[in-house]
Design an enzyme around this catalytic site. Structure first.
Site, PDB file in Angstrom:
ATOM      1  CG  HIS A   1      46.264  41.461  27.626  1.00  0.00           C
ATOM      2  ND1 HIS A   1      47.367  40.564  27.429  1.00  0.00           N
ATOM      3  CD2 HIS A   1      45.186  40.597  27.939  1.00  0.00           C
ATOM      4  CE1 HIS A   1      46.945  39.375  27.236  1.00  0.00           C
ATOM      5  NE2 HIS A   1      45.545  39.432  27.621  1.00  0.00           N
TER       6      HIS A   1
ATOM      7  CG  ASP B   1      50.153  42.703  27.700  1.00  0.00           C
ATOM      8  OD1 ASP B   1      50.075  42.106  28.891  1.00  0.00           O
ATOM      9  OD2 ASP B   1      49.546  42.211  26.923  1.00  0.00           O
TER      10      ASP B   1
HETATM   11  C1  XLS Z   1      44.740  33.068  28.706  1.00  0.00           C
HETATM   12  C2  XLS Z   1      44.518  33.683  27.346  1.00  0.00           C
HETATM   13  C3  XLS Z   1      44.634  35.207  27.053  1.00  0.00           C
HETATM   14  C4  XLS Z   1      43.699  35.780  26.053  1.00  0.00           C
HETATM   15  C5  XLS Z   1      43.765  36.978  25.998  1.00  0.00           C
HETATM   16  O1  XLS Z   1      44.719  31.862  28.852  1.00  0.00           O
HETATM   17  O2  XLS Z   1      44.946  32.852  26.407  1.00  0.00           O
HETATM   18  O3  XLS Z   1      46.201  35.164  26.787  1.00  0.00           O
HETATM   19  O4  XLS Z   1      44.409  35.272  24.998  1.00  0.00           O
HETATM   20  O5  XLS Z   1      43.374  37.790  27.241  1.00  0.00           O
END
Ligand code: XLS
Ligand code: CA
Ligand code: CA
Length: 439
Positions: free
Chosen positions: A99, A102
Site C-alpha cells: 500500500h 506502507d
Molecule cells: C484487509 C485486506 C487488505 C487488502 C489490501 O483485510 O486484506 O490488506 O489486501 O488493501
C-alpha cells in the site's frame, strides 16, 4: 551494507529435514504440471504485514519493533526497504505487494506524502533491480486515516472522495513506475454501518466512477497489468459493498466494468462471507474473473480476519486445484496477506511463518496436480453430467429445448427414477488416498 536478519538463505532440504529454517516441500525449480513451482506459485511478500506489522491488536500495543534501529520516519522507511529485500532474497520470494503508506510516511499533508514517496520509490526500484524482484501489485490505503471513517470512493463528502482519488492516482503512478503486474482495490471502508444515513445508490455510482477514472488514467499512462477488486463482506464496516465475488461481478456488470477487473481472492475473506476459499475461486473462474490470491487462513473459533499464515494443506490443495483449472496465474500470484501471531515476535518467526506457508502451498500444488493426473474426480464429475451430452440433455445445452418440448419429453417418461449417488464420501476418500499415498 550489514544484514538486518541473522538468518541465512533458506534452501530446499526435502521432507525428511528437521532443520526448521529449510523448505521441506517447496523446491523452486521442481516442475509440477508443466511449470516450475516458482512459476506456478508466484509467491509474494506483503509489505504491510511483514515490514510494517508490529503485532498490535484491539487490546494491546505492538510486540514487535519494526523501526529497524532508526528514529526518523524517513530513515525507518529506507531501512524497511532494506529489510524487505533481504527477506525476499533469503526466502527466494520473487514478488511483493504494497500500500502507498506502507512504504513512506504520510507526513502532514498530501504534498508531503507525495514528496516522501518520491524519495522512497527510486530506492525500491534500485533494490528490485539488484535483487531481481518484481511488483505483483500496488494499492492505496484508503481505510486507515480517520478522513476515511465514512468511506473513500463511497464517502458522502466530495473532498474526501477527491483525496482518495489523488491517493489512487499516485499509487497507480508508482505501480507503473515499478513495473507492477497488478493494481488492487480493496474497499475496507466502502460500505456502511446503517442505511439510515446512507444513499447506497449514489455511493455505488461514485465507486464505479472512481474505478472508471482509474482504469482510464492507468491505461493512458502505460499500465498493462490487471486491475483487481478484493472482495470482503465486513470488517471494518458492518456491510462492505464488495461482499463476495458474485456480488462484485454483479456490480462490475451493472457499470460495464467487467472487462477491466478481475478478482483478488483472499482465503480469510471467503470464510467471513460464509463461503469456502475454493467456492470464491471457482465463482471467479466460471465468470472469467480469476486473477490473484491473498493466501492466508482464518481460525475456526474466531469470527474475524485473523490473517494467519496458511498451513492447512486441504485448503491449499483445493485452492491450487482451482488455480490449475483456471489455467494457472497470468499476472496474478499468491500474496501472503498473512502475519505471524502476536506472540511470535522474533525475527526468526518471520522466516518460519513464510516457510510454513510456502511449504503448505507447495504441497497443495503437488497434490492438486496429482488429483488431476489421477483423473478419478474429473471422470466422476464428467460421468455425473453425461446426460447433457446427447438426446434431451444436449437439446437443453444447445438451446434447442423449449418448455413445451421438455414437457412433452417428461410426459413420455413413466416416472423419473432416483438417479445415482453423489458419492461424496467416496470422493473425499479418493482425495485422502492421493494425499497420503505412501504413508
Ligand atoms: C484487509 C485486506 C487488505 C487488502 C489490501 O483485510 O486484506 O490488506 O489486501 O488493501
Ligand atoms: Ca487481502
Ligand atoms: Ca485480510
Amino acid at each position: 551494507m550489514s544484514e538486518i536478519f541473522n538468518v541465512g538463505k533458506i534452501k530446499y532440504e526435502g521432507p525428511k529435514s528437521k532443520n526448521p529454517l529449510s523448505f521441506k516441500h517447496y523446491d523452486a525449480d521442481m516442475v509440477i504440471g508443466g511449470k516450475t513451482m516458482r512459476e506456478q506459485l508466484r509467491f509474494a511478500m506483503s509489505y504491510w504485514h511483514t515490514i510494517c506489522g508490529e503485532g498490535t491488536d484491539m487490546f494491546g500495543i505492538g510486540t514487535i519493533d519494526k523501526s529497524f534501529g532508526e528514529k526518523d520516519a524517513m530513515k525507518i522507511a529506507e531501512k524497511k526497504v532494506q529489510a524487505a529485500f533481504e527477506i525476499m532474497d533469503k526466502l527466494g520470494i520473487d514478488y511483493f505487494c504494497f500500500h502507498d503508506k506502507d512504504i513512506a510516511p504520510e507526513g502532514d499533508s498530501l504534498s508531503e506524502f507525495h514528496a516522501n514517496l518520491d524519495k522512497i520509490v527510486p530506492i525500491i526500484k534500485e533494490n528490485m533491480k539488484k535483487y531481481n524482484k518484481k511488483l505483483l501489485w500496488g494499492t492505496a490505503n484508503l481505510f486507515n486515516n480517520p478522513r476515511y471513517v465514512h468511506g473513500a470512493g463511497t464517502s458522502p463528502y466530495a473532498d474526501v472522495y477527491a483525496y482518495a482519488a489523488a491517493q489512487v492516482k499516485k499509487a497507480l503512478d508508482i505501480t507503473i513506475e515499478l513495473g507492477g503486474e497488478g493494481y488492487v482495490f480493496w474497499g475496507g471502508r466502502e460500505g456502511y454501518e446503517t442505511l439510515l444515513n446512507t444513499d447506497m445508490g449514489l455511493e455505488l455510482d461514485n465507486m464505479a466512477r472512481l474505478l472508471k477514472m482509474s482504469v482510464k488514467y492507468a491505461r493512458e499512462h502505460g499500465f498493462k497489468g490487471d486491475f483487481y477488486i478484493e472482495p470482503k463482506p465486513k470488517e471494518p464496516t458492518k456491510h462492505q459493498y464488495d461482499f463476495d465475488t458474485a456480488t462484485v461481478v454483479a456490480f462490475l456488470r451493472k457499470y460495464g466494468l467487467e472487462k477491466d477487473f478481475k478478482m483478488n481472492i483472499e482465503a480469510n475473506h471467503a470464510t467471513l462471507a460464509g463461503h469456502t476459499f475454493e467456492h470464491e475461486l471457482c465463482t471467479a473462474r466460471i465468470n472469467g474473473v480469476f486473477g490473484s490470491i491473498d493466501a492466508n487462513q482464518g481460525d475456526y473459533l474466531l469470527g474475524w480476519d485473523t490473517d494467519q499464515f496458511p498451513t492447512d494443506v486441504y485448503n491449499a490443495t483445493y485452492c491450487m486445484l482451482e488455480v490449475l483449472r483456471a489455467g494457472g496465474f497470468t499476472n496474478g500470484g499468491l500474496n501472503f496477506d498473512s502475519k505471524p501471531r502476536r506472540g511470535s515476535m522474533t525475527d526468526e518467526d518471520i522466516f518460519l511463518s513464510y516457510i510454513s506457508g510456502m511449504d503448505a502451498f507447495a504441497l497443495g500444488l503437488k497434490i492438486a496436480n496429482k488429483i488431476i493426473e489421477d483423473g478419478r474426480i474429473d471422470e466422476f464429475v464428467a460421468q455425473r453430467y453425461s446426460s447433457y451430452n446427447s438426446g434431451i440433455g444436449a437439446d437443453i445445452v444447445n438451446g434447442k429445448a423449449t418448455l413445451e418440448s421438455l414437457s412433452e419429453y417428461a410426459l413420455s417418461l413413466n416416472k423419473v427414477e432416483l438417479k445415482k449417488s453423489g458419492r461424496q464420501e467416496y470422493l473425499e476418500s479418493v482425495i485422502n488416498s492421493i494425499m497420503f499415498e505412501g504413508i
